[in-house]
Write a protein that holds these residues in place. Structure first.
Motif, PDB file in Angstrom:
ATOM      1  N   VAL A 184      16.449  15.121 -13.854  1.00 43.25           N
ATOM      2  CA  VAL A 184      16.722  14.070 -14.884  1.00 43.25           C
ATOM      3  C   VAL A 184      16.204  14.588 -16.243  1.00 43.25           C
ATOM      4  N   GLU A 185      17.055  14.707 -17.388  1.00 35.01           N
ATOM      5  CA  GLU A 185      16.524  14.998 -18.498  1.00 35.01           C
ATOM      6  C   GLU A 185      15.410  14.159 -19.090  1.00 35.01           C
ATOM      7  N   SER A 207      14.960   9.749 -18.362  1.00 34.98           N
ATOM      8  CA  SER A 207      13.886   8.857 -17.526  1.00 34.98           C
ATOM      9  C   SER A 207      13.033   7.912 -18.331  1.00 34.98           C
ATOM     10  N   SER A 208      13.637   7.701 -19.655  1.00 31.83           N
ATOM     11  CA  SER A 208      12.836   6.966 -20.572  1.00 31.83           C
ATOM     12  C   SER A 208      12.287   5.345 -20.005  1.00 31.83           C
ATOM     13  N   LEU A 235       7.929   1.731 -17.691  1.00 36.44           N
ATOM     14  CA  LEU A 235       7.358   1.114 -16.520  1.00 36.44           C
ATOM     15  C   LEU A 235       6.058   1.495 -16.218  1.00 36.44           C
ATOM     16  N   LEU A 236       5.637   2.861 -16.259  1.00 39.03           N
ATOM     17  CA  LEU A 236       4.455   3.256 -15.898  1.00 39.03           C
ATOM     18  C   LEU A 236       3.178   2.683 -16.627  1.00 39.03           C
ATOM     19  N   PRO A 237       2.484   2.791 -16.014  1.00 37.27           N
ATOM     20  CA  PRO A 237       0.926   2.404 -16.698  1.00 37.27           C
ATOM     21  C   PRO A 237       0.735   2.938 -17.988  1.00 37.27           C
ATOM     22  N   GLY A 238       0.518   1.869 -18.897  1.00 35.47           N
ATOM     23  CA  GLY A 238       0.577   2.255 -20.467  1.00 35.47           C
ATOM     24  C   GLY A 238       1.727   2.234 -21.104  1.00 35.47           C
ATOM     25  N   GLY A 239       2.905   1.929 -20.535  1.00 34.18           N
ATOM     26  CA  GLY A 239       4.189   1.857 -21.027  1.00 34.18           C
ATOM     27  C   GLY A 239       4.458   0.753 -21.798  1.00 34.18           C
ATOM     28  N   VAL A 264      15.524  -2.079 -10.951  1.00 39.68           N
ATOM     29  CA  VAL A 264      16.721  -0.980 -10.970  1.00 39.68           C
ATOM     30  C   VAL A 264      16.415  -0.286 -12.221  1.00 39.68           C
ATOM     31  N   ILE A 265      16.232   1.035 -12.233  1.00 42.35           N
ATOM     32  CA  ILE A 265      16.046   1.825 -13.200  1.00 42.35           C
ATOM     33  C   ILE A 265      17.129   3.065 -13.055  1.00 42.35           C
TER      34      ILE A 265
END
Length: 146
Positions: free
Chosen positions: A8-9, A13-14, A19-23, A36-37
């Protein structure tokens, strides 16, 4: 790549990054929910992909590099590589240096990159070479987090 067999470029993956911690979407109301992402885009330069894979292998101790000194007489490097073969190491690259050394003229320094099976295999390789009398300069991957 190894587990999911997918590439995945960065831009594709943005959604996950958010959704990751700090996002931006790291919110309490989304915790524990099914989301769903879409992960998309495989547009990555093959040389960059190769470097990413090499770095991952180095981090997992499956790609190691070291230097040592061996005899510069016939069979010196062959004896060394025989030990690597006996312990199941796969030589990816080997380079020997003769001119810019401060050792005996009958010795040469070699720089080796090997593919291994992991940290335990790396320990076995080190032990086998040290037990055979080789003094190793094992070059670990630098931790950039500190």
């Amino acid at each position: 790549i190894e587990n999911e067999k997918m590439v995945v470029e960065g831009g594709g993956s943005s959604g996950l990054a958010a959704l990751l911690p700090g996002g931006k979407l790291d919110r309490a109301d989304l915790k524990g929910k099914n989301i769903v992402i879409p992960l998309c885009g495989g547009n990555i330069d093959t040389t960059v992909l190769g470097r990413v894979m090499d770095r991952g292998m180095a981090a997992d101790h499956r790609l190691v590099r070291f230097t040592t000194t061996v005899s510069d007489r016939a069979g010196g490097i062959a004896n060394f590589t025989k030990i690597l073969a006996e312990v199941g190491a796969s030589i990816k690259d080997i380079y020997h240096e003769r001119a810019w050394l401060f050792t005996n003229v009958d010795q040469t320094q070699i720089k080796v990159v090997c593919e291994l099976q992991g940290k335990e295999h790396a320990v076995r390789v080190k032990d086998a070479l040290c037990n055979a009398g080789y003094k190793l300069q094992w070059l670990e991957m630098q931790d950039t987090k500190t």
